[in-house]
Design an enzyme around this catalytic site. Sequence first.
Site, mmCIF file in Angstrom:
data_model
loop_
_atom_site.group_PDB
_atom_site.id
_atom_site.type_symbol
_atom_site.label_atom_id
_atom_site.label_comp_id
_atom_site.label_asym_id
_atom_site.label_seq_id
_atom_site.Cartn_x
_atom_site.Cartn_y
_atom_site.Cartn_z
ATOM 1 C CB SER A 415 -0.864 -0.043 1.264
ATOM 2 O OG SER A 415 -1.956 0.839 1.149
ATOM 3 N N PRO A 416 0.364 2.345 -0.573
ATOM 4 C CG PRO A 416 -1.111 3.983 -1.296
ATOM 5 C CD PRO A 416 -0.918 2.508 -1.235
ATOM 6 C CD GLN A 493 -1.446 7.345 -3.096
ATOM 7 O OE1 GLN A 493 -0.588 7.744 -2.303
ATOM 8 N NE2 GLN A 493 -2.553 6.740 -2.697
ATOM 9 C CE1 TYR A 574 -2.641 14.685 3.086
ATOM 10 C CE2 TYR A 574 -3.236 12.499 2.294
ATOM 11 C CZ TYR A 574 -2.539 13.316 3.183
ATOM 12 O OH TYR A 574 -1.757 12.761 4.159
ATOM 13 N NE ARG A 622 -5.388 4.237 -0.561
ATOM 14 C CZ ARG A 622 -4.696 3.681 0.446
ATOM 15 N NH1 ARG A 622 -4.190 4.430 1.399
ATOM 16 N NH2 ARG A 622 -4.496 2.390 0.501
ATOM 17 N NE ARG A 717 -0.920 0.451 10.102
ATOM 18 C CZ ARG A 717 -1.992 0.595 10.866
ATOM 19 N NH1 ARG A 717 -1.893 1.225 12.013
ATOM 20 N NH2 ARG A 717 -3.158 0.101 10.491
HETATM 21 C C1 LIG Z 1 3.778 5.574 7.339
HETATM 22 C C2 LIG Z 1 2.537 5.587 6.524
HETATM 23 C C3 LIG Z 1 2.445 6.418 5.442
HETATM 24 C C4 LIG Z 1 1.305 6.428 4.635
HETATM 25 N N1 LIG Z 1 1.263 7.183 3.505
HETATM 26 C C5 LIG Z 1 0.250 7.058 2.631
HETATM 27 C C6 LIG Z 1 0.298 7.666 1.359
HETATM 28 O O1 LIG Z 1 1.264 8.279 0.987
HETATM 29 N N2 LIG Z 1 -0.771 7.544 0.548
HETATM 30 C C7 LIG Z 1 -1.869 6.846 0.930
HETATM 31 O O2 LIG Z 1 -2.837 6.767 0.167
HETATM 32 N N3 LIG Z 1 -1.919 6.225 2.116
HETATM 33 C C8 LIG Z 1 -0.880 6.287 2.965
HETATM 34 N N4 LIG Z 1 -0.898 5.589 4.138
HETATM 35 C C9 LIG Z 1 -2.041 4.736 4.440
HETATM 36 C C10 LIG Z 1 -1.765 3.285 4.042
HETATM 37 O O3 LIG Z 1 -1.658 3.137 2.647
HETATM 38 C C11 LIG Z 1 -2.899 2.357 4.543
HETATM 39 O O4 LIG Z 1 -4.097 2.729 3.926
HETATM 40 C C12 LIG Z 1 -3.064 2.381 6.048
HETATM 41 O O5 LIG Z 1 -1.797 2.376 6.703
HETATM 42 C C13 LIG Z 1 -3.866 1.186 6.529
HETATM 43 O O6 LIG Z 1 -3.262 -0.026 6.144
HETATM 44 P P1 LIG Z 1 -2.411 -0.948 7.164
HETATM 45 O O7 LIG Z 1 -3.328 -1.268 8.301
HETATM 46 O O8 LIG Z 1 -2.055 -2.161 6.361
HETATM 47 O O9 LIG Z 1 -1.229 -0.162 7.607
HETATM 48 C C14 LIG Z 1 0.225 5.591 4.974
HETATM 49 C C15 LIG Z 1 0.318 4.779 6.083
HETATM 50 C C16 LIG Z 1 1.455 4.745 6.852
HETATM 51 C C17 LIG Z 1 1.525 3.813 8.005
#
Ligand SMILES: Cc1cc2nc3c(=O)[nH]c(=O)nc-3n(C[C@H](O)[C@H](O)[C@H](O)COP(=O)(O)O)c2cc1C
Length: 763
Positions: A415-416, A493, A574, A622, A717
């Site tokens: 994921s991003p 992205q 955003y 997204r 994560r």
């Molecule tokens: C450190 C970090 C940076 C993130 N940056 C972005 C981002 O740049 N773009 C985005 O769409 N989501 C971003 N997210 C959200 C993640 O893509 C994801 O949707 C969110 O962490 C939930 O997924 P997880 O439970 O697997 O971590 C970020 C999450 C984390 C933890």
Amino acid sequence: MRIACLGGGPAGLYFAISMKLRDPAHRVDLFERNRADDTFGWGVVFSDQTVENLMANDPVSGALIHDEFAHWDDIEVHIHGETIRSSGHGFIGIGRKRLLRILQDRARDLGVNLHFEHEAGARLEDWAGYDLVIAADGANSRIRTAYAEHFGVDAQVRRNKFFWFGTEKVFEAFTFAFEETEAGWVWAHAYRFDEGLSTFIVETSPETWAKLGLDRMDQPQAIALCERIFARYLDGRPLLSNAAHLPGPQAWLTFRRIVCSTWHYRNLILLGDAAHTAHFSIGSGTKLALEDAIKLAEVLNRPGLGREQALAEYQAERNLEVLKLQNSARNSTEWFETLERYLHFEPIQFAYSLLTRSQRVSHENLRVRDRPWLEGVERWFQSKALGTPVNDPAPPMFAPYRLRGMRLANRIVVSPMAMYSAQDGTPNDFHLVHYGTRAQGGAGLVYTEMTCVSAEGRISPGCTGMYAPEHGAAWRRIVDFVHSQSGARICLQLGHSGPKGSTRLGWEGNDVPLEAGNWPVMAASDVAWSAANQAPREMTRADMDAVVAQFVAALGMGEEAGFDMVELHAAHGYLLSSFISPLTNRRTDEYGGSLDNRLRFPLEVFAAMRAAWPADKPMSVRISATDWMGEAGVTPDEAVRIGEAFAEAAADLIDVSAGQTWAEARPVYGRMFQTPFADKIRNEGRVATMAVGNIYEPDHANSILAAGRADLVALARPHLVDPMWTLRAAAAQGYRGVRVPPQYLNGMEQLARNLAREAELKA
Ligand SMILES: Cc1cc2nc3c(=O)[nH]c(=O)nc-3n(C[C@H](O)[C@H](O)[C@H](O)COP(=O)(O)O)c2cc1C
Ligand SMILES: Cc1cc2nc3c(=O)[nH]c(=O)nc-3n(C[C@H](O)[C@H](O)[C@H](O)COP(=O)(O)OP(=O)(O)OC[C@H]3O[C@@H](n4cnc5c(N)ncnc54)[C@H](O)[C@@H]3O)c2cc1C
């Protein structure tokens, strides 16, 4: 102790028994409004665990109950003229009448005073001579209602109608039968509970119920209609009602979900359905009632425990178990309420979705229950993904997936994630290693972090960009590495931070403005993210034109850098998200107000990008599928429309995130907590979706995919600490088809061997 027990259902009777067992000196008076052998309902189901608990508490009644059980293993799902049968589910059923008779006899033997045909008073004054008053008077408890404000009662009436019939048709398997009528779908939950009787619950939506005329029919007419609808399952046996005293429409029930924040007030204690209810489709109400009774009796008789302490412990311990079951029950209730969503599935997937509906049963649970059946599901899934029949089963997460001209080797996505490590927008060696390692880790698709289309569109000074020539070249190096050193595809992205821009690096404070050097920000309206953040400028048409041009320019650089796919970031508060959410969009022009208006600018950006992006390369969007602010923000129903709108504009995939759009929102976190939105958008909007959010085990991913809740599964994560998550998942599942960098083959083989040995030992 002198105890008044109001209600002689399973909870009241079993509590009375459990108290007398622990101390025969207790005086227990039980008051039941009905006669001893009047009872509603037919059979109830239990699990083996409940029986063990009963045996441990009272071997005498436990053994009698055990001897009466009808036991069965199979579940049959009848849908679209097909029958899907799976095994290993291990249920036991007993007639409610029989259960109550055993408990009444046992209570009498132990010296409980049973008072039948006695309507219990609903005021504590009515019970002045008693030390404890136990409200075991069921889901519609009068005494709970009288003191509702002290119990923090939350009652929710669910939508579907159901009728609890019995029948002499003996069902050998737990049967779910779905039948389409001219007025809509009607279905039955049927199971045997003794030698010659089965429960047969007929359920339907209120709309179908009314269209069928059931809101006007008397009972004989309603029964005749249900017998006609389910004739092929009943073999000519009639449906039996034991609610004959009720007018036809009133014999149809709606489920009331009860949650109480406190289970006791003064000397009044709630027990069983009076304290909490669980939808009949997960068959746990009686189990919870009996286990409450055991726990309450245990704490009340524990030496040295004062009453207040005992009651606090009773609630604390039972509440956890109840909440877990109520969660599963809610999922299950919702599945039946949104059944129409899943009717387009092939029967095998429909059955899988039904079996996993509560999310208590996962892919691996099904493997334990019925390996051949599960492997049949895996073969079906792979065959569909490959477009050709396959013989070997493989975990669903390792099925390939195609989006336009891009083929993914599997369904796992990095994921991003913003890394806040760029200099003036340029990715560097950190990014090369970070993305390169994750691509080598086996995921089918790797997303870049939100890469910003302009310097002022960055979240922080550390964000990557795609607006200067050096950005394109630096990204090209990363894309080339991914393509040459892994089997992964890579998606860029693109986003603009809007009102959440000009903030610190993630680890220095999320969404906190810079200490110095802030740049001006803009958004749909001048709504600041928080009191600490600057108020954005409301965008003019000229601003919008400039932003569209920036997105298209960035996209062109992405194409030159060799990206396989592009995602438009329209989530998380955003810039584009600030247009979509009514909380942040206060505009009165054609870009504000209705959802269509709020989507106008994001769709404009998307259309311009789609027109400039090669036709054989896919694009995703997204979105935040809810603002977690109820009707005041984006709702999941609106999210379906949002997904559809982008799909109509030729988006290939909706990346379904949620929230981060309003600082005061209170999201409901949990395992796979955003997946229900991906499911809803996919199956109501018929749009391909990617699920994300606290998905961390291969079992989660497989369950989501096989149940058709999403097409791809993204993990963020988990990939931060384990770039090789997918390789590890392959090793754990004994799957050998994954591409492993040859340099790492030895490690992979050893891991697979060790994990297989551990699994064997565990088994
Ligand atoms: C450190 C970090 C940076 C993130 N940056 C972005 C981002 O740049 N773009 C985005 O769409 N989501 C971003 N997210 C959200 C993640 O893509 C994801 O949707 C969110 O962490 C939930 O997924 P997880 O439970 O697997 O971590 C970020 C999450 C984390 C933890
Ligand atoms: C259609 C359907 C199917 C179900 N299937 C299952 C299943 O398969 N497995 C399962 O475990 N559970 C099932 N349940 C749930 C289960 O019936 C209840 O969770 C369980 O009965 C709860 O026990 P209880 O003693 O708390 O309440 P109840 O069984 O409702 O007992 C309450 C008693 O209190 C009496 N009462 C009420 N008010 C008064 C008053 N003022 N004075 C005197 N007496 C009063 C009532 O007459 C009743 O006897 C199902 C429920 C429904 C509706």
